[in-house]
Structures are given as structure tokens and as C-alpha cells.
Enzyme design. Structure first.
Site, short mmCIF file in Angstrom:
data_model
loop_
_atom_site.label_atom_id
_atom_site.label_comp_id
_atom_site.label_asym_id
_atom_site.label_seq_id
_atom_site.Cartn_x
_atom_site.Cartn_y
_atom_site.Cartn_z
N TYR B 100 3.65 -3.04 -5.99
CA TYR B 100 3.25 -1.68 -6.39
C TYR B 100 2.07 -1.25 -5.52
O TYR B 100 1.12 -2.00 -5.32
CB TYR B 100 2.81 -1.66 -7.85
CG TYR B 100 2.18 -0.35 -8.28
CD1 TYR B 100 2.95 0.65 -8.86
CD2 TYR B 100 0.82 -0.09 -8.06
CE1 TYR B 100 2.38 1.87 -9.24
CE2 TYR B 100 0.26 1.12 -8.43
CZ TYR B 100 1.04 2.10 -9.01
OH TYR B 100 0.49 3.30 -9.36
N GLU B 183 2.56 7.35 -4.29
CA GLU B 183 2.88 6.08 -4.94
C GLU B 183 4.20 5.51 -4.44
O GLU B 183 5.15 6.26 -4.23
CB GLU B 183 2.96 6.31 -6.46
CG GLU B 183 3.27 5.07 -7.28
CD GLU B 183 3.44 5.40 -8.77
OE1 GLU B 183 2.48 5.25 -9.52
OE2 GLU B 183 4.56 5.82 -9.15
#
Lengths: 288, 362
Positions: B100, B183
Site C-alpha cells: 500500500y 493512492e
């Protein structure tokens, strides 16, 4: 008087626009009424040589500095150019920039604030009403007729809500030392913690009203770091998540920054939190 | 404004972040032209802006033979209430591991903040709660144009070093698109390299113009109309319409309505310099909302001209009763104008809210 007094010399950047010109006139009306210096020069690139309400306008901050003595700027420059103007003021050696402008891209603000910090320049705002020390100095757009000189500091992320609270305080006979609107954007120069530090050094200020709203956690951070007695108020208990409530920074994101948890955290630090603006004066009186 | 996955991937790709081979389709039929480009399995992804899209059935791995039927199904299936106008059909990656990475703006330091986690593909807020040690963060000066190497090493820890350039490229994309959030979740390693398997970008509303975005898709049509008039506006579902000047005062008015057991229908901040024309437009906009029974106008400011505001309210000519609190100049004149048309002007926020709640529940 945490950002200046009657002796403070001021320039306005964005002096020839509607807002700039109008507020030069109001700031100088106020300066005359308290015997202060007020706005001594204006800056608008390309408009050097003009004058606004009797105030001479220059093309750049440096040019204004060659002709006048000042260390504070109030900025009304449009959003797309405001970050650049903050940097111009900082590089010219100014100590304080009050950025009234709303709608500055946040990346511009971030860069301008980082640059100003390197140059040793303090920034209030952007997207703020400025600051007012009743009887001494008005930097920005706050209506001074609602205020009264006294010993309570006010810090707020809002404009008109600040006026509402100041109005309530004045009606209750509680005067204010300095009122600071720190701005409604997610990234701002002076935050609660910075203003509280100045209030701690200020002999005029005995207590502080802290007016917050949804988004972020800077209210709690400020309250945790100060030794001054404070009263809190947080707007937005009815704000839905993930919606911007008027201010770019007023948004509950990823389950954080809602009014309920802010109020709970403030209360857990034994900070009295008012349920509505009109409850604030009574809570302040208990502290004084 | 939130970008869709395929839009974000286009931007990431321009900045050198590898993304899976894929195509964007507006109808299942388009797939027939490309059948020979597909491997045995493909991923079909609904292009809707919702979190938890995979769990909600918006991402389906399909056999080549079923891809048209799968696409047809996704075009007909609402994902958390939203219908997709487009689908992204991508190659299925041979994933080794998921990570992530995101970049946001940290309010406290006023700097970009990078978050990295060795576990991707899951809800990052969940990771923050259950396994905070798995989450590494770094903030750095926004005046830097590259992420410093020592910070990338700190973020990666024992994760593969080949992820480093992706983090730096993501920062480039973040800056170039005026992003509030960039992101990649998950960022994946495969036998043939690193890929952004998903992509998310939120663009700063204050920078839409210079990003070439003319329509803010995050707003409802009425919110867009309000924005065109320079208002800040949020739709809620109550019965009391609210118009104020300033975000804080307007929010506070909404809160007071809730405290007195009423329900606000909206948030409308008319902004600075509320004059006749702007107030008229605002009152009409709120009066035109279904379900609004009564309207509050709460304006406070040293320079608000109450007589002008009163004229704007009268000119709006809405069916609902308008209850006002105006503080500024020419207050008495404003009060007289409003009274002539049967509208109330009260002195405090509380009086106005109490009167409105009383009327809405009557």
C-alpha cells in the site's frame, strides 16, 4: 496585541481590486479612529503610480519598501496568484502576511508557507478574516464595531461565526484582547497551537475562546499544548461525512475530524465546550 | 474532485508508474474487436467512485469466453447505488505480493505525507487500527521536487527496493495533478515487475481550472448551480432551508436546528458581500428544493445592507415563509420591508431557529 499595535505599518497586496480597495478604506478608517498608522502603501503588479483612497500603489513589495516603513502585509490577491504573492512578501523581509484570499490551490499554499518559514515570515490564513486587536490594530476584514477591548483572546477557523461569538462576548460585557481568524483551509500558517503560544506571552490575555469546526484535529492539539484557561466551541455536529461544509478544510474524512469526537477530546482535557455560541460568555466568566 | 480508476491510471502511467495492460469500454460490444488481445483470464472493473468496490461485486475475474457477458452484467449492476458508465478491462497480473502506498497533505506539518504498508489490497484505516506497526509514514518539505532517498529507505524497510521509483513517481503525479490524495492500493510485485493494480486520485477543487477540469462531477446538479453562483452548498434531507454568510456561522445554524430537534434541508453559504441579487438567487434555490417548509436567512456582518437583503428576499417570491436574522447597516429599514410582506426579522440566531423549528413541526 499579539500581531502588532498602533505603531504597525501595513501594506495591502492586491490593492487595486474591489476587495483590496474597499478594505484599505475600512482599515484606514479604523486606524484613524484609534490613532494608528494603518495602510501606508499598496501593491499591484502593473498598477504602480496609481493611488487607492489616498494610498500610493507600487508594482512590487520591494519598491514599496524603498519608499515606506512597514513589516506587515494584508493580502487580497486572487487565488491563482496568491501563493506567489506570499513568497514575494516573505522574500522582501516582511514579518507578517495576513492572507485573506479564498480559493488558493493547496499545493501553492504548502509551498508558500514552507518558503515563508525559511524567510522567517509568519503567515495568518489563507482563507481567513484576519485579526483585530480592539483599540489598536485591524488587519483584514473583521467588523470592529462588534468588538470591545478586554482580556479574552479569540481564535477561530471561521469568519462570521467569529463575529457572532465576539458579538455575544461584547453584549455580555466581556472584552477581547486580540481576535484571530486563522482560516478555513486545510493548510494554514498560524494554527491554534501557534496563536495560543503568542497569547501565553501576551500580558493582556487572561483566557481564550477557541472556535473550531469539523476537519483535522488542530483544535485538540492546541488545547493540549496550552496552559491558558480556554473555552471551546466546535461547529458542525450536524455535518455529514465526506462533504465539504463551505470551507475547503471543513470535511470529515476517513472517519476523522467529526465535531462529536473533537468535543469529547476537548472535554477529556477538562476544556469546557459550549453547546451553542450564546453559551460561551457564561463559560468564559467562570474562568476569569 | 475524485477521478475514476482509469483516469488516475492514465496520469500515473504518464509519470512512469507501470499499470496493467487494459482498455476502457462504454459498451460490452466493444470487446468483440479485441478478443485476440486477451489472455485466458481478464479482470473486469466497474468504473464507479466508491470504496470497497471489490467486495461490493464491482470487480470480477472472468474467463476470456465469458468476458462479454461479465461486462454486460457489470453495466447493469449498481455498485453501492452507483451505475458505471465505463468499465476497465485489464490483464490479470501474476501477483507475488501486495503493498500500500499513498500521498496526502498533513495538516499538522503542512507538508506532503507518504504512507506505506507491507500489506496492500485491504482497507488502510483497518490496518491503522489493527496493525499500526505495519504502517510507515514520512513527511518532507513541499519545496523538494523528489522524495529524498533516505525517506524512501525508511518507508520501504525490508520491502523490495524496486518499489522506490514508484513512490517517487507517485509524488510527481501528486504534485502535477494538484492532488489531495494519490493512492495505489494495491501496489503489486510480480515476476515481471511492479504494477499499480488500482489507482486513486482526488484533485483539489481550488485547482480544477488549471487542471483543465470544467465540471466537478462530485456535485449534484443543484450543488453545481449553487457553485456557479458562488455559493457553497450541501444538500441534506430535512425540512428547514438554511442560508447564511460564512461557513462557520451557517454550520452553527444547522447545529442549532438539530439541537432544537428540527432537521436542516441544506447548507448554503452565500459568501461575502451578500446583496440583493445574490440573496434572491439563494432564496429561490433553497425554496425550489422539495420538502423545504420554511427558510432561515441568517446574515451577520458589519457591511451587510439589511434593506438590500430584505428586497432580495421579497423579490425571490418563494412559497415558503422566510424567517430572518440580519445584522448590519439599515436594520430598521430592512425589518420594515420584510414586515410589510409578512416575513419575520428576529434579533438572534436562537430566536430564528426556534421560530423555524416551531413552524416546520406544526
Amino acid at each position: 496585541m499579539i500581531y502588532g499595535d498602533k505603531t504597525t505599518g501595513v501594506i495591502v497586496q492586491g490593492a487595486t481590486g474591489n476587495q483590496g480597495a474597499f478594505h484599505i478604506s475600512l482599515m484606514n478608517d479604523y486606524a484613524r479612529s484609534v490613532g494608528g498608522r494603518g495602510v501606508v502603501a499598496g501593491v499591484t503588479p502593473g498598477k504602480g503610480g496609481q493611488s487607492v483612497h489616498g494610498v500610493p500603489v507600487y508594482d512590487s513589495v520591494r519598491e514599496a519598501a524603498e519608499n515606506h516603513d512597514f513589516a506587515t502585509s494584508v493580502l487580497f490577491v486572487p487565488g491563482f496568484a496568491a501563493g506567489d504573492s506570499i513568497m514575494e512578501a516573505a522574500s522582501a523581509g516582511l514579518e507578517l502576511v495576513v492572507a485573506i484570499t479564498e480559493g488558493i490551490p493547496v499545493h501553492d499554499t504548502m509551498k508558500a508557507l514552507a518558503f515563508a518559514k525559511m524567510e522567517g515570515c509568519c503567515v495568518i490564513g489563507p482563507n481567513c478574516p484576519g485579526t483585530l486587536s480592539p483599540g489598536e490594530l485591524k488587519l483584514g476584514i473583521m467588523p470592529p464595531q462588534l468588538a470591545m477591548r478586554g482580556h479574552v483572546g479569540v481564535i477561530s477557523r471561521s469568519g462570521t461565526l467569529t463575529y457572532e461569538v465576539v458579538n455575544e462576548l461584547t453584549r455580555a460585557g466581556i472584552g477581547q484582547s486580540t481576535i484571530v481568524g486563522i482560516g478555513g483551509d486545510p493548510v494554514i500558517g498560524q494554527t491554534f497551537i501557534d496563536v495560543l503560544e503568542r497569547f501565553e506571552q501576551d500580558p493582556e490575555t487572561k483566557a481564550v475562546v477557541l472556535i473550531g469546526e469539523v476537519g483535522g484535529n488542530l483544535e485538540e492539539e492546541g488545547a493540549a499544548a496550552t496552559s491558558l484557561p480556554i473555552v471551546g466551541y466546535v461547529a458542525g455536529i450536524s455535518a455529514p461525512p465526506e462533504k465539504r461544509m463551505g470551507h475547503a478544510g471543513a470535511i470529515i474524512e476517513g472517519g476523522e475530524g467529526d465535531a462529536g469526537s473533537k468535543i469529547a477530546r476537548l472535554r477529556s482535557m477538562d476544556v469546557p465546550v459550549a453547546g451553542k455560541p450564546s453559551d460561551i460568555p457564561a463559560l468564559v466568566r467562570e474562568l476569569l | 474532485m475524485k477521478l475514476l480508476e482509469f483516469e488516475a491510471k492514465d496520469i500515473f502511467k504518464k509519470h512512469g508508474i507501470p499499470v496493467p495492460e487494459g482498455m476502457v469500454i462504454k459498451s460490452p460490444d466493444e470487446l468483440y474487436l479485441h478478443m485476440d488481445e486477451f489472455a485466458d483470464e481478464v479482470v473486469v472493473k466497474s468504473q464507479v467512485d466508491v470504496g470497497g468496490r471489490g467486495k461490493a461485486g464491482g470487480i470480477i475475474v472472468a474467463k476470456k469466453a465469458d468476458v462479454v457477458a461479465t461486462a454486460a452484467h457489470l453495466f447493469k449492476t449498481p455498485i453501492k447505488g452507483l451505475m458505471a458508465k465505463t468499465l476497465l478491462v485489464e490483464e490479470k497480473l501474476p501477483i507475488d505480493h501486495e503493498y500500500y502506498v499513498s500521498i496526502t497533505i498533513d495538516r499538522a506539518t503542512r507538508q506532503p505525507m507518504i504512507l506505506f504498508a507491507g500489506t496492500g489490497g485491504v482497507d488502510i484505516e483497518e490496518t491503522a487500527r489493527t496493525n499500526p506497526a505495519a504502517l510507515r509514514r514520512a513527511t518532507f518539505s513541499p519545496l523538494l521536487t523528489e522524495v529524498p532517498g533516505y525517506l524512501i529507505r525508511h518507508l520501504l524497510g525490508s520491502a523490495p527496493r524496486e518499489l522506490g521509483p514508484v513512490i517517487n513517481a507517485l509524488y510527481h503525479a501528486f504534485c502535477a495533478s494538484d492532488a489531495l490524495l494519490a493512492e495505489i492500493n494495491p501496489l503489486v510485485t510480480t515476476s515481471r515487475g511492479v504494477y499499480a493494480a488500482d489507482a486513486k486520485l482526488i484533485v483539489d477543487d481550488n485547482a480544477l481550472k488549471r487542471q483543465g477540469i470544467t465540471v466537478n462531477r462530485d456535485l449534484t446538479p443543484r450543488e453545481r448551480e449553487a457553485e456557479a453562483n458562488g455559493f457553497s452548498y450541501v444538500e441534506l434531507d430535512g425540512t428547514i432551508g438554511v442560508i447564511g454568510n460564512g461557513a462557520g456561522l451557517t454550520m452553527s445554524t444547522l447545529d442549532l436546528i438539530t439541537q432544537y430537534h428540527g432537521s436542516p434541508a441544506n447548507f448554503l453559504d452565500v459568501g461575502g458581500g451578500a446583496g440583493r441579487e445574490r440573496v434572491m438567487k439563494a432564496v429561490r434555490l433553497v425554496g425550489g428544493m422539495p420538502g423545504v417548509q420554511v427558510i432561515i436567512v441568517n446574515l451577520l456582518g458589519g457591511i451587510t445592507r439589511c434593506d438590500e437583503v430584505a428586497r432580495g428576499i421579497i423579490e425571490a417570491g418563494v412559497n415558503q415563509h422566510v424567517i430572518t436574522r440580519l445584522a448590519g447597516t439599515n436594520e430598521e429599514e430592512g425589518k420594515a420591508i420584510l414586515a410589510k410582506y409578512g416575513y419575520q426579522m428576529l434579533d438572534t440566531m436562537e430566536e430564528v431557529v426556534r421560530a423555524a423549528v416551531g413552524e416546520a413541526s406544526a
